[in-house]
Design a protein around this motif. Structure first.
Motif, PDB file in Angstrom:
ATOM      1  N   THR A 152       0.828  -1.215   0.000  1.00  0.00           N
ATOM      2  CA  THR A 152       0.000   0.000   0.000  1.00  0.00           C
ATOM      3  C   THR A 152       0.861   1.264   0.000  1.00  0.00           C
ATOM      4  OG1 THR A 152      -0.237  -0.150   2.422  1.00  0.00           O
ATOM      5  CG2 THR A 152      -1.974  -1.141   1.074  1.00  0.00           C
ATOM      6  N   ASP A 153       2.020   1.216   0.626  1.00  0.00           N
ATOM      7  CA  ASP A 153       2.921   2.368   0.581  1.00  0.00           C
ATOM      8  C   ASP A 153       3.515   2.549  -0.812  1.00  0.00           C
ATOM      9  OD1 ASP A 153       2.436   2.774   3.266  1.00  0.00           O
ATOM     10  OD2 ASP A 153       4.544   2.907   3.831  1.00  0.00           O
ATOM     11  N   THR A 154       3.727   1.443  -1.532  1.00  0.00           N
ATOM     12  CA  THR A 154       4.197   1.554  -2.914  1.00  0.00           C
ATOM     13  C   THR A 154       3.141   2.232  -3.774  1.00  0.00           C
ATOM     14  OG1 THR A 154       5.509  -0.485  -2.655  1.00  0.00           O
ATOM     15  CG2 THR A 154       5.071   0.265  -4.896  1.00  0.00           C
ATOM     16  N   LEU A 155       1.889   1.859  -3.569  1.00  0.00           N
ATOM     17  CA  LEU A 155       0.793   2.495  -4.298  1.00  0.00           C
ATOM     18  C   LEU A 155       0.759   3.994  -4.005  1.00  0.00           C
ATOM     19  CD1 LEU A 155      -1.811   2.395  -6.004  1.00  0.00           C
ATOM     20  CD2 LEU A 155      -3.039   1.770  -3.908  1.00  0.00           C
ATOM     21  N   GLU A 156       0.876   4.340  -2.755  1.00  0.00           N
ATOM     22  CA  GLU A 156       0.857   5.757  -2.377  1.00  0.00           C
ATOM     23  C   GLU A 156       2.034   6.504  -2.995  1.00  0.00           C
ATOM     24  OE1 GLU A 156       0.832   8.561   1.654  1.00  0.00           O
ATOM     25  OE2 GLU A 156       0.886   6.377   1.827  1.00  0.00           O
ATOM     26  N   ALA A 157       3.231   5.873  -2.962  1.00  0.00           N
ATOM     27  CA  ALA A 157       4.417   6.517  -3.514  1.00  0.00           C
ATOM     28  C   ALA A 157       4.287   6.743  -5.020  1.00  0.00           C
ATOM     29  CB  ALA A 157       5.654   5.671  -3.216  1.00  0.00           C
ATOM     30  N   ALA A 158       3.553   5.853  -5.695  1.00  0.00           N
ATOM     31  CA  ALA A 158       3.342   5.993  -7.139  1.00  0.00           C
ATOM     32  C   ALA A 158       2.281   7.030  -7.464  1.00  0.00           C
ATOM     33  CB  ALA A 158       2.952   4.645  -7.740  1.00  0.00           C
ATOM     34  N   GLY A 159       1.585   7.517  -6.458  1.00  0.00           N
ATOM     35  CA  GLY A 159       0.533   8.496  -6.681  1.00  0.00           C
ATOM     36  C   GLY A 159      -0.772   7.878  -7.141  1.00  0.00           C
ATOM     37  N   GLY A 160      -0.913   6.556  -6.925  1.00  0.00           N
ATOM     38  CA  GLY A 160      -2.123   5.872  -7.349  1.00  0.00           C
ATOM     39  C   GLY A 160      -3.149   5.739  -6.242  1.00  0.00           C
ATOM     40  N   ARG A 161      -4.336   5.274  -6.633  1.00  0.00           N
ATOM     41  CA  ARG A 161      -5.418   5.090  -5.669  1.00  0.00           C
ATOM     42  C   ARG A 161      -5.866   3.640  -5.562  1.00  0.00           C
ATOM     43  NH1 ARG A 161     -10.064   9.116  -7.293  1.00  0.00           N
ATOM     44  NH2 ARG A 161      -9.590   8.219  -9.344  1.00  0.00           N
ATOM     45  N   ARG A 162      -5.692   2.869  -6.639  1.00  0.00           N
ATOM     46  CA  ARG A 162      -6.137   1.478  -6.624  1.00  0.00           C
ATOM     47  C   ARG A 162      -5.176   0.650  -7.457  1.00  0.00           C
ATOM     48  NH1 ARG A 162     -12.535  -0.114  -7.215  1.00  0.00           N
ATOM     49  NH2 ARG A 162     -12.422  -2.062  -6.041  1.00  0.00           N
ATOM     50  N   ALA A 163      -4.790  -0.521  -6.958  1.00  0.00           N
ATOM     51  CA  ALA A 163      -3.714  -1.281  -7.593  1.00  0.00           C
ATOM     52  C   ALA A 163      -4.133  -2.690  -7.979  1.00  0.00           C
ATOM     53  CB  ALA A 163      -2.506  -1.365  -6.651  1.00  0.00           C
ATOM     54  N   ILE A 164      -3.368  -3.241  -8.896  1.00  0.00           N
ATOM     55  CA  ILE A 164      -3.309  -4.676  -9.175  1.00  0.00           C
ATOM     56  C   ILE A 164      -1.861  -5.077  -8.939  1.00  0.00           C
ATOM     57  CG2 ILE A 164      -3.505  -6.462 -10.958  1.00  0.00           C
ATOM     58  CD1 ILE A 164      -5.583  -4.613 -12.345  1.00  0.00           C
ATOM     59  N   PHE A 165      -1.648  -6.197  -8.249  1.00  0.00           N
ATOM     60  CA  PHE A 165      -0.291  -6.645  -7.923  1.00  0.00           C
ATOM     61  C   PHE A 165       0.064  -7.864  -8.751  1.00  0.00           C
ATOM     62  CE2 PHE A 165       2.695  -8.501  -4.505  1.00  0.00           C
ATOM     63  CZ  PHE A 165       3.775  -7.797  -5.001  1.00  0.00           C
ATOM     64  N   VAL A 166       1.291  -7.872  -9.268  1.00  0.00           N
ATOM     65  CA  VAL A 166       1.790  -8.978 -10.087  1.00  0.00           C
ATOM     66  C   VAL A 166       3.032  -9.559  -9.416  1.00  0.00           C
ATOM     67  CG1 VAL A 166       2.522  -9.701 -12.385  1.00  0.00           C
ATOM     68  CG2 VAL A 166       0.970  -7.744 -12.126  1.00  0.00           C
ATOM     69  N   GLY A 167       2.990 -10.864  -9.079  1.00  0.00           N
ATOM     70  CA  GLY A 167       4.112 -11.486  -8.402  1.00  0.00           C
ATOM     71  C   GLY A 167       4.301 -12.923  -8.818  1.00  0.00           C
ATOM     72  N   ASP A 168       5.097 -13.654  -8.009  1.00  0.00           N
ATOM     73  CA  ASP A 168       5.424 -15.033  -8.396  1.00  0.00           C
ATOM     74  C   ASP A 168       5.481 -16.002  -7.229  1.00  0.00           C
ATOM     75  OD1 ASP A 168       7.945 -13.994  -7.339  1.00  0.00           O
ATOM     76  OD2 ASP A 168       8.908 -15.718  -8.287  1.00  0.00           O
ATOM     77  N   SER A 169       5.100 -15.578  -6.017  1.00  0.00           N
ATOM     78  CA  SER A 169       5.379 -16.411  -4.850  1.00  0.00           C
ATOM     79  C   SER A 169       4.275 -16.352  -3.802  1.00  0.00           C
ATOM     80  CB  SER A 169       6.683 -15.947  -4.202  1.00  0.00           C
ATOM     81  OG  SER A 169       6.499 -14.660  -3.620  1.00  0.00           O
ATOM     82  N   ARG A 170       4.401 -17.225  -2.807  1.00  0.00           N
ATOM     83  CA  ARG A 170       3.481 -17.185  -1.666  1.00  0.00           C
ATOM     84  C   ARG A 170       3.583 -15.854  -0.929  1.00  0.00           C
ATOM     85  NH1 ARG A 170       0.366 -20.148   1.536  1.00  0.00           N
ATOM     86  NH2 ARG A 170       0.688 -22.042   0.288  1.00  0.00           N
ATOM     87  N   THR A 171       4.787 -15.337  -0.795  1.00  0.00           N
ATOM     88  CA  THR A 171       4.951 -14.038  -0.144  1.00  0.00           C
ATOM     89  C   THR A 171       4.137 -12.967  -0.847  1.00  0.00           C
ATOM     90  OG1 THR A 171       7.169 -14.581   0.670  1.00  0.00           O
ATOM     91  CG2 THR A 171       6.625 -12.246   0.467  1.00  0.00           C
TER      92      THR A 171
END
Length: 230
Positions: A152-171
Protein backbone atom coordinates in the motif's frame (compact mmCIF):
# COMPACT_ATOMS: atom_id res chain seq x y z
CA UNK A 1 -13.22 2.97 -9.86
CA UNK A 2 -10.75 0.92 -11.87
CA UNK A 3 -7.15 0.27 -10.92
CA UNK A 4 -4.82 3.07 -11.96
CA UNK A 5 -1.56 1.38 -10.89
CA UNK A 6 0.07 -1.98 -11.65
CA UNK A 7 2.62 -2.96 -9.02
CA UNK A 8 5.22 -5.64 -9.74
CA UNK A 9 7.49 -7.87 -7.75
CA UNK A 10 10.96 -7.79 -9.35
CA UNK A 11 12.97 -11.03 -9.18
CA UNK A 12 11.10 -13.94 -10.70
CA UNK A 13 8.33 -11.68 -11.99
CA UNK A 14 9.83 -8.98 -14.21
CA UNK A 15 13.36 -10.36 -14.44
CA UNK A 16 15.15 -13.69 -14.38
CA UNK A 17 17.98 -12.91 -11.97
CA UNK A 18 18.71 -16.47 -10.86
CA UNK A 19 22.04 -16.63 -12.67
CA UNK A 20 23.49 -13.57 -10.94
CA UNK A 21 22.02 -14.52 -7.56
CA UNK A 22 23.53 -18.00 -7.91
CA UNK A 23 26.96 -16.60 -8.74
CA UNK A 24 26.79 -14.18 -5.80
CA UNK A 25 25.67 -16.84 -3.35
CA UNK A 26 28.37 -19.23 -4.48
CA UNK A 27 30.98 -16.49 -4.15
CA UNK A 28 29.92 -15.88 -0.55
CA UNK A 29 29.85 -19.61 0.18
CA UNK A 30 33.35 -19.96 -1.25
CA UNK A 31 34.58 -17.17 1.05
CA UNK A 32 33.10 -19.15 3.95
CA UNK A 33 34.71 -22.41 2.80
CA UNK A 34 31.50 -23.99 1.55
CA UNK A 35 30.83 -25.82 -1.73
CA UNK A 36 28.87 -24.27 -4.58
CA UNK A 37 25.15 -24.88 -5.09
CA UNK A 38 23.66 -25.66 -8.50
CA UNK A 39 21.47 -22.97 -10.13
CA UNK A 40 18.28 -25.05 -10.04
CA UNK A 41 18.53 -25.36 -6.26
CA UNK A 42 19.23 -21.65 -5.83
CA UNK A 43 16.09 -20.74 -7.79
CA UNK A 44 14.04 -22.44 -5.08
CA UNK A 45 15.80 -20.35 -2.38
CA UNK A 46 15.16 -16.90 -3.88
CA UNK A 47 12.42 -14.53 -2.81
CA UNK A 48 13.04 -13.31 0.73
CA UNK A 49 16.14 -11.16 0.35
CA UNK A 50 19.90 -11.68 0.48
CA UNK A 51 20.10 -12.66 4.13
CA UNK A 52 17.47 -15.38 3.79
CA UNK A 53 19.17 -16.65 0.63
CA UNK A 54 22.44 -16.92 2.55
CA UNK A 55 20.71 -18.70 5.41
CA UNK A 56 19.29 -21.26 3.02
CA UNK A 57 22.56 -21.64 1.14
CA UNK A 58 24.49 -22.26 4.34
CA UNK A 59 21.87 -24.69 5.63
CA UNK A 60 22.19 -26.67 2.39
CA UNK A 61 25.98 -26.85 2.54
CA UNK A 62 26.72 -27.90 6.10
CA UNK A 63 24.74 -25.79 8.53
CA UNK A 64 23.76 -22.21 9.23
CA UNK A 65 24.64 -20.00 12.20
CA UNK A 66 23.91 -16.27 12.64
CA UNK A 67 27.66 -15.55 12.72
CA UNK A 68 28.19 -17.30 9.38
CA UNK A 69 25.31 -15.39 7.84
CA UNK A 70 26.79 -12.09 9.05
CA UNK A 71 30.18 -13.08 7.65
CA UNK A 72 28.65 -13.86 4.29
CA UNK A 73 26.42 -10.82 3.81
CA UNK A 74 29.13 -8.37 2.74
CA UNK A 75 30.87 -10.73 0.27
CA UNK A 76 27.46 -11.55 -1.22
CA UNK A 77 26.33 -7.94 -1.57
CA UNK A 78 29.68 -6.67 -2.86
CA UNK A 79 29.86 -9.38 -5.53
CA UNK A 80 26.22 -8.95 -6.49
CA UNK A 81 26.48 -5.18 -6.74
CA UNK A 82 29.48 -5.52 -9.06
CA UNK A 83 27.76 -8.11 -11.28
CA UNK A 84 24.07 -7.30 -10.86
CA UNK A 85 23.14 -7.46 -14.53
CA UNK A 86 25.78 -9.83 -15.88
CA UNK A 87 23.13 -12.44 -16.70
CA UNK A 88 19.86 -10.89 -15.46
CA UNK A 89 17.37 -10.16 -18.21
CA UNK A 90 13.66 -9.32 -18.41
CA UNK A 91 11.42 -12.31 -19.03
CA UNK A 92 10.17 -12.64 -22.58
CA UNK A 93 7.46 -10.11 -23.37
CA UNK A 94 8.07 -7.87 -20.35
CA UNK A 95 9.39 -4.84 -22.24
CA UNK A 96 6.49 -4.66 -24.69
CA UNK A 97 3.89 -5.39 -22.01
CA UNK A 98 5.14 -2.61 -19.74
CA UNK A 99 5.06 -0.18 -22.66
CA UNK A 100 1.49 -1.17 -23.53
CA UNK A 101 0.30 -0.81 -19.93
CA UNK A 102 1.92 2.60 -19.65
CA UNK A 103 0.32 3.51 -22.97
CA UNK A 104 -3.06 2.83 -21.40
CA UNK A 105 -2.32 5.54 -18.85
CA UNK A 106 -1.57 3.12 -16.01
CA UNK A 107 1.06 3.90 -13.40
CA UNK A 108 3.76 1.25 -12.97
CA UNK A 109 5.60 0.51 -9.73
CA UNK A 110 7.87 -2.09 -8.12
CA UNK A 111 7.52 -3.60 -4.63
CA UNK A 112 10.45 -5.91 -3.92
CA UNK A 113 12.23 -7.53 -0.99
CA UNK A 114 15.56 -6.75 -2.65
CA UNK A 115 17.46 -3.90 -0.91
CA UNK A 116 16.29 -0.70 -2.56
CA UNK A 117 19.76 0.46 -3.68
CA UNK A 118 20.33 -2.83 -5.49
CA UNK A 119 16.82 -2.78 -6.97
CA UNK A 120 17.36 0.75 -8.26
CA UNK A 121 20.77 -0.22 -9.65
CA UNK A 122 19.33 -3.23 -11.46
CA UNK A 123 16.40 -1.26 -12.88
CA UNK A 124 18.79 1.43 -14.12
CA UNK A 125 21.17 -1.07 -15.74
CA UNK A 126 18.22 -2.64 -17.57
CA UNK A 127 17.29 0.77 -18.98
CA UNK A 128 14.20 1.19 -16.81
CA UNK A 129 15.29 4.20 -14.76
CA UNK A 130 12.29 6.23 -15.94
CA UNK A 131 9.86 3.34 -16.43
CA UNK A 132 8.40 3.15 -12.90
CA UNK A 133 6.52 5.77 -10.92
CA UNK A 134 7.77 4.28 -7.64
CA UNK A 135 10.13 1.56 -6.39
CA UNK A 136 10.15 0.37 -2.79
CA UNK A 137 12.66 -2.19 -1.57
CA UNK A 138 13.16 -4.27 1.55
CA UNK A 139 14.71 -1.36 3.46
CA UNK A 140 12.52 1.45 2.13
CA UNK A 141 10.25 1.07 5.15
CA UNK A 142 10.54 -0.59 8.61
CA UNK A 143 8.44 -3.44 7.16
CA UNK A 144 8.43 -5.47 3.96
CA UNK A 145 6.36 -8.11 2.15
CA UNK A 146 4.30 -9.97 3.26
CA UNK A 147 3.37 -6.95 5.39
CA UNK A 148 0.58 -5.32 3.33
CA UNK A 149 1.86 -1.85 4.16
CA UNK A 150 4.81 -2.46 1.85
CA UNK A 151 2.36 -2.79 -1.02
CA UNK A 152 0.00 0.00 0.00
CA UNK A 153 2.92 2.37 0.58
CA UNK A 154 4.20 1.55 -2.91
CA UNK A 155 0.79 2.49 -4.30
CA UNK A 156 0.86 5.76 -2.38
CA UNK A 157 4.42 6.52 -3.51
CA UNK A 158 3.34 5.99 -7.14
CA UNK A 159 0.53 8.50 -6.68
CA UNK A 160 -2.12 5.87 -7.35
CA UNK A 161 -5.42 5.09 -5.67
CA UNK A 162 -6.14 1.48 -6.62
CA UNK A 163 -3.71 -1.28 -7.59
CA UNK A 164 -3.31 -4.68 -9.17
CA UNK A 165 -0.29 -6.64 -7.92
CA UNK A 166 1.79 -8.98 -10.09
CA UNK A 167 4.11 -11.49 -8.40
CA UNK A 168 5.42 -15.03 -8.40
CA UNK A 169 5.38 -16.41 -4.85
CA UNK A 170 3.48 -17.19 -1.67
CA UNK A 171 4.95 -14.04 -0.14
CA UNK A 172 3.41 -11.98 -2.93
CA UNK A 173 0.10 -13.80 -2.57
CA UNK A 174 -0.03 -13.22 1.19
CA UNK A 175 0.83 -9.55 0.67
CA UNK A 176 -1.94 -8.98 -1.87
CA UNK A 177 -4.51 -10.86 0.20
CA UNK A 178 -3.71 -8.85 3.32
CA UNK A 179 -3.84 -5.58 1.35
CA UNK A 180 -7.07 -6.63 -0.40
CA UNK A 181 -5.49 -6.02 -3.78
CA UNK A 182 -6.25 -8.16 -6.86
CA UNK A 183 -3.39 -10.51 -7.67
CA UNK A 184 -1.89 -11.93 -10.85
CA UNK A 185 0.80 -14.59 -10.39
CA UNK A 186 3.27 -15.73 -13.04
CA UNK A 187 3.94 -19.45 -13.30
CA UNK A 188 7.52 -19.05 -14.59
CA UNK A 189 9.00 -17.44 -11.48
CA UNK A 190 10.73 -18.81 -8.39
CA UNK A 191 7.82 -20.27 -6.45
CA UNK A 192 8.58 -23.55 -4.69
CA UNK A 193 4.94 -24.60 -4.93
CA UNK A 194 2.30 -24.50 -7.68
CA UNK A 195 1.17 -20.90 -7.93
CA UNK A 196 -2.30 -22.13 -8.90
CA UNK A 197 -2.76 -23.07 -5.24
CA UNK A 198 -2.06 -19.57 -3.90
CA UNK A 199 -5.41 -17.92 -4.52
CA UNK A 200 -4.53 -15.51 -7.32
CA UNK A 201 -7.24 -13.85 -9.40
CA UNK A 202 -5.27 -14.92 -12.48
CA UNK A 203 -2.24 -17.10 -13.19
CA UNK A 204 -0.30 -16.41 -16.39
CA UNK A 205 2.29 -18.54 -18.15
CA UNK A 206 3.55 -15.84 -20.53
CA UNK A 207 4.04 -12.21 -19.59
CA UNK A 208 1.94 -10.74 -22.45
CA UNK A 209 -1.01 -12.64 -20.94
CA UNK A 210 -0.97 -9.96 -18.26
CA UNK A 211 -2.83 -7.60 -20.60
CA UNK A 212 -6.07 -9.63 -20.82
CA UNK A 213 -5.79 -10.49 -17.11
CA UNK A 214 -5.65 -6.80 -16.22
CA UNK A 215 -8.54 -6.13 -18.59
CA UNK A 216 -10.66 -8.78 -16.89
CA UNK A 217 -9.93 -7.38 -13.42
CA UNK A 218 -10.75 -3.87 -14.62
CA UNK A 219 -14.10 -5.04 -15.97
CA UNK A 220 -14.80 -6.63 -12.58
CA UNK A 221 -14.03 -3.29 -10.91
CA UNK A 222 -16.45 -1.57 -13.29
CA UNK A 223 -19.21 -4.12 -12.69
CA UNK A 224 -18.73 -3.86 -8.92
CA UNK A 225 -18.92 -0.08 -9.03
CA UNK A 226 -22.06 -0.24 -11.16
CA UNK A 227 -23.67 -2.71 -8.76
CA UNK A 228 -22.82 -0.52 -5.77
CA UNK A 229 -24.45 2.45 -7.48
CA UNK A 230 -27.60 0.60 -8.47
Amino acid sequence: MQADTIIFDLDGTLVDSAGDLTASLNHALSVLGRPAIDPASVRAMVGHGARKLLERGLAATGGMTPDLVEAGVRPFLDYYGANIAAHTRPFEGVEDTLALLAGQGLRLAVCTNKPVALAEQLVAELGWASRFDALLGADSRPFRKPDPRHLTDTLEAAGGRRAIFVGDSRTDAETALAARVPLVLVSFGYSTEPVESLGADHVIGHFPDLLPAVGHIQRQFTASTAADGA
